[in-house]
Design a protein around this motif. Structure first.
Motif, PDB file in Angstrom:
ATOM      1  N   THR A  87       0.755  -1.144  -0.078  1.00  0.00           N
ATOM      2  CA  THR A  87       0.097  -0.040   0.039  1.00  0.00           C
ATOM      3  C   THR A  87       0.956   1.252  -0.057  1.00  0.00           C
ATOM      4  N   ASN A  88       0.158   2.304  -0.124  1.00  0.00           N
ATOM      5  CA  ASN A  88       0.840   3.891  -0.278  1.00  0.00           C
ATOM      6  C   ASN A  88       1.959   4.016   0.779  1.00  0.00           C
ATOM      7  N   ARG A  89       2.991   4.599   0.040  1.00  0.00           N
ATOM      8  CA  ARG A  89       4.062   5.057   0.792  1.00  0.00           C
ATOM      9  C   ARG A  89       4.886   4.058   1.628  1.00  0.00           C
ATOM     10  N   ALA A  90       5.078   2.822   1.071  1.00  0.00           N
ATOM     11  CA  ALA A  90       5.719   2.148   1.803  1.00  0.00           C
ATOM     12  C   ALA A  90       7.223   2.150   1.040  1.00  0.00           C
ATOM     13  N   ILE A  91       8.184   1.706   1.968  1.00  0.00           N
ATOM     14  CA  ILE A  91       9.680   1.685   1.335  1.00  0.00           C
ATOM     15  C   ILE A  91      10.340   0.391   1.302  1.00  0.00           C
ATOM     16  N   VAL A  92      10.749  -0.245  -0.073  1.00  0.00           N
ATOM     17  CA  VAL A  92      11.481  -1.274  -0.002  1.00  0.00           C
ATOM     18  C   VAL A  92      13.178  -0.912  -0.173  1.00  0.00           C
ATOM     19  N   PHE A  93      14.090  -1.150   0.838  1.00  0.00           N
ATOM     20  CA  PHE A  93      15.293  -0.842   0.525  1.00  0.00           C
ATOM     21  C   PHE A  93      16.044  -2.340   0.168  1.00  0.00           C
ATOM     22  N   CYS A  94      17.074  -2.213  -0.252  1.00  0.00           N
ATOM     23  CA  CYS A  94      18.114  -3.313  -0.846  1.00  0.00           C
ATOM     24  C   CYS A  94      19.548  -2.987  -0.354  1.00  0.00           C
ATOM     25  N   HIS A  95      19.709  -1.850   0.172  1.00  0.00           N
ATOM     26  CA  HIS A  95      21.137  -1.369   0.500  1.00  0.00           C
ATOM     27  C   HIS A  95      21.186  -0.627   2.067  1.00  0.00           C
ATOM     28  N   ARG A  96      22.023  -0.580   2.731  1.00  0.00           N
ATOM     29  CA  ARG A  96      22.225  -0.168   4.038  1.00  0.00           C
ATOM     30  C   ARG A  96      23.867  -0.033   4.105  1.00  0.00           C
ATOM     31  N   ARG A  97      24.228   0.854   5.028  1.00  0.00           N
ATOM     32  CA  ARG A  97      25.547   1.172   5.649  1.00  0.00           C
ATOM     33  C   ARG A  97      25.936  -0.175   6.549  1.00  0.00           C
ATOM     34  N   ASP A  98      27.281  -0.689   6.511  1.00  0.00           N
ATOM     35  CA  ASP A  98      27.436  -1.748   7.153  1.00  0.00           C
ATOM     36  C   ASP A  98      28.422  -1.170   8.355  1.00  0.00           C
ATOM     37  N   LEU A  99      27.387  -1.048   9.537  1.00  0.00           N
ATOM     38  CA  LEU A  99      27.990  -0.221  10.709  1.00  0.00           C
ATOM     39  C   LEU A  99      29.097  -1.106  11.539  1.00  0.00           C
ATOM     40  N   SER A 100      29.013  -2.469  11.059  1.00  0.00           N
ATOM     41  CA  SER A 100      30.211  -3.321  11.882  1.00  0.00           C
ATOM     42  C   SER A 100      31.548  -2.687  11.529  1.00  0.00           C
ATOM     43  N   HIS A 101      31.552  -1.710  10.499  1.00  0.00           N
ATOM     44  CA  HIS A 101      32.803  -1.121  10.099  1.00  0.00           C
ATOM     45  C   HIS A 101      33.010   0.013  10.397  1.00  0.00           C
ATOM     46  N   TYR A 102      32.155   0.698  11.457  1.00  0.00           N
ATOM     47  CA  TYR A 102      32.188   2.027  11.904  1.00  0.00           C
ATOM     48  C   TYR A 102      32.545   2.358  13.105  1.00  0.00           C
ATOM     49  N   TYR A 103      33.645   3.168  13.297  1.00  0.00           N
ATOM     50  CA  TYR A 103      34.063   3.089  14.560  1.00  0.00           C
ATOM     51  C   TYR A 103      34.221   4.704  14.900  1.00  0.00           C
ATOM     52  N   LYS A 104      34.547   5.034  16.372  1.00  0.00           N
ATOM     53  CA  LYS A 104      34.575   6.367  16.856  1.00  0.00           C
ATOM     54  C   LYS A 104      35.704   7.083  15.937  1.00  0.00           C
ATOM     55  N   GLY A 105      35.529   8.352  15.446  1.00  0.00           N
ATOM     56  CA  GLY A 105      36.330   9.061  14.683  1.00  0.00           C
ATOM     57  C   GLY A 105      36.169   8.863  13.150  1.00  0.00           C
ATOM     58  N   ASP A 106      35.312   7.680  12.678  1.00  0.00           N
ATOM     59  CA  ASP A 106      35.517   7.459  11.172  1.00  0.00           C
ATOM     60  C   ASP A 106      34.501   8.463  10.724  1.00  0.00           C
ATOM     61  N   ASN A 107      34.699   8.662   9.410  1.00  0.00           N
ATOM     62  CA  ASN A 107      33.569   9.669   8.562  1.00  0.00           C
ATOM     63  C   ASN A 107      32.566   8.436   7.918  1.00  0.00           C
ATOM     64  N   TYR A 108      31.317   8.813   8.465  1.00  0.00           N
ATOM     65  CA  TYR A 108      30.357   7.924   7.987  1.00  0.00           C
ATOM     66  C   TYR A 108      29.991   7.662   6.588  1.00  0.00           C
ATOM     67  N   LYS A 109      30.263   8.568   5.871  1.00  0.00           N
ATOM     68  CA  LYS A 109      30.405   8.533   4.375  1.00  0.00           C
ATOM     69  C   LYS A 109      31.386   7.753   3.580  1.00  0.00           C
ATOM     70  N   ASN A 110      32.253   7.113   4.391  1.00  0.00           N
ATOM     71  CA  ASN A 110      33.317   6.124   4.001  1.00  0.00           C
ATOM     72  C   ASN A 110      33.035   4.720   4.551  1.00  0.00           C
ATOM     73  N   VAL A 111      31.868   4.733   5.233  1.00  0.00           N
ATOM     74  CA  VAL A 111      31.422   3.127   5.456  1.00  0.00           C
ATOM     75  C   VAL A 111      30.776   2.361   4.392  1.00  0.00           C
ATOM     76  N   PRO A 112      31.387   1.259   4.118  1.00  0.00           N
ATOM     77  CA  PRO A 112      30.574   0.778   2.805  1.00  0.00           C
ATOM     78  C   PRO A 112      29.193   0.041   2.807  1.00  0.00           C
ATOM     79  N   PHE A 113      28.744  -0.038   1.905  1.00  0.00           N
ATOM     80  CA  PHE A 113      27.410  -0.676   1.679  1.00  0.00           C
ATOM     81  C   PHE A 113      27.379  -1.907   1.886  1.00  0.00           C
TER      82      PHE A 113
END
Length: 176
Positions: A87-113
């Protein structure tokens, strides 16, 4: 006949052009009144047709409401089986950031998908404004309530609701 020639040319076009074409089809499927007008004229499931043409695996008799967003760049990872209703306005995503590789001081934009498939099994229903995350399978006949955030697989013949979605009811066999 002219449409078939156009579709053949698009199929053989460079990848960048195909992506732009798929974005255009997505806009038509999401916002255009054309699918609604065509359904009045007896042409059903035009949005499903547009999703197929942009790379999604869509079965028969699938209803897709207005302004449903899908991951256009990863459309081939989406499988929607027969008789599904989104129904209306649902969202289906197939990609997301892999936050298991995200640490303090890292740039979020560089985290792989991570790119993972989404499967919606036969007869399932996805409610208004529900969000389906990557790697999720929604079981046969399952119902995702409006506004639910689905982060894990949904068992067949259940109703899930909430953020994150949890099973609130297991559907039973009809006793009649």
């Amino acid at each position: 006949m002219k449409i078939q020639i156009l579709l053949r040319k698009i199929k053989n076009a460079p990848k960048a052009f195909k992506f732009v074409w798929y974005l255009y089809l997505n806009k038509i499927a999401r916002f255009s009144v054309l699918p609604s007008l065509l359904s009045v004229l007896g042409i059903k499931n035009f949005r499903s047709y547009l999703w197929r043409k942009s790379g999604c695996n869509v079965g028969k008799d699938v209803f897709i409401g207005w302004d449903v967003y899908y991951d256009v760049g990863n459309a081939k990872l989406i499988t929607i089986e027969d008789e599904v209703s989104i129904t209306n306005r649902a969202i289906v995503f197939c990609h997301r950031r892999d936050l298991s590789h995200y640490y303090k001081g890292d740039n979020y934009k560089n985290v792989p998908f991570i790119k993972l498939p989404v499967v919606i099994k036969k007869g399932a229903a996805v409610g208004t404004a529900a969000i389906i995350m990557p790697g999720v399978t929604i079981g046969e006949g399952a119902v995702v309530a409006a506004g639910a955030l689905v982060t894990k697989d949904v068992p067949a013949w259940t109703i899930v609701a909430g953020c994150p979605a949890k099973v609130i009811k297991v559907l039973e066999d009809r006793t009649e």
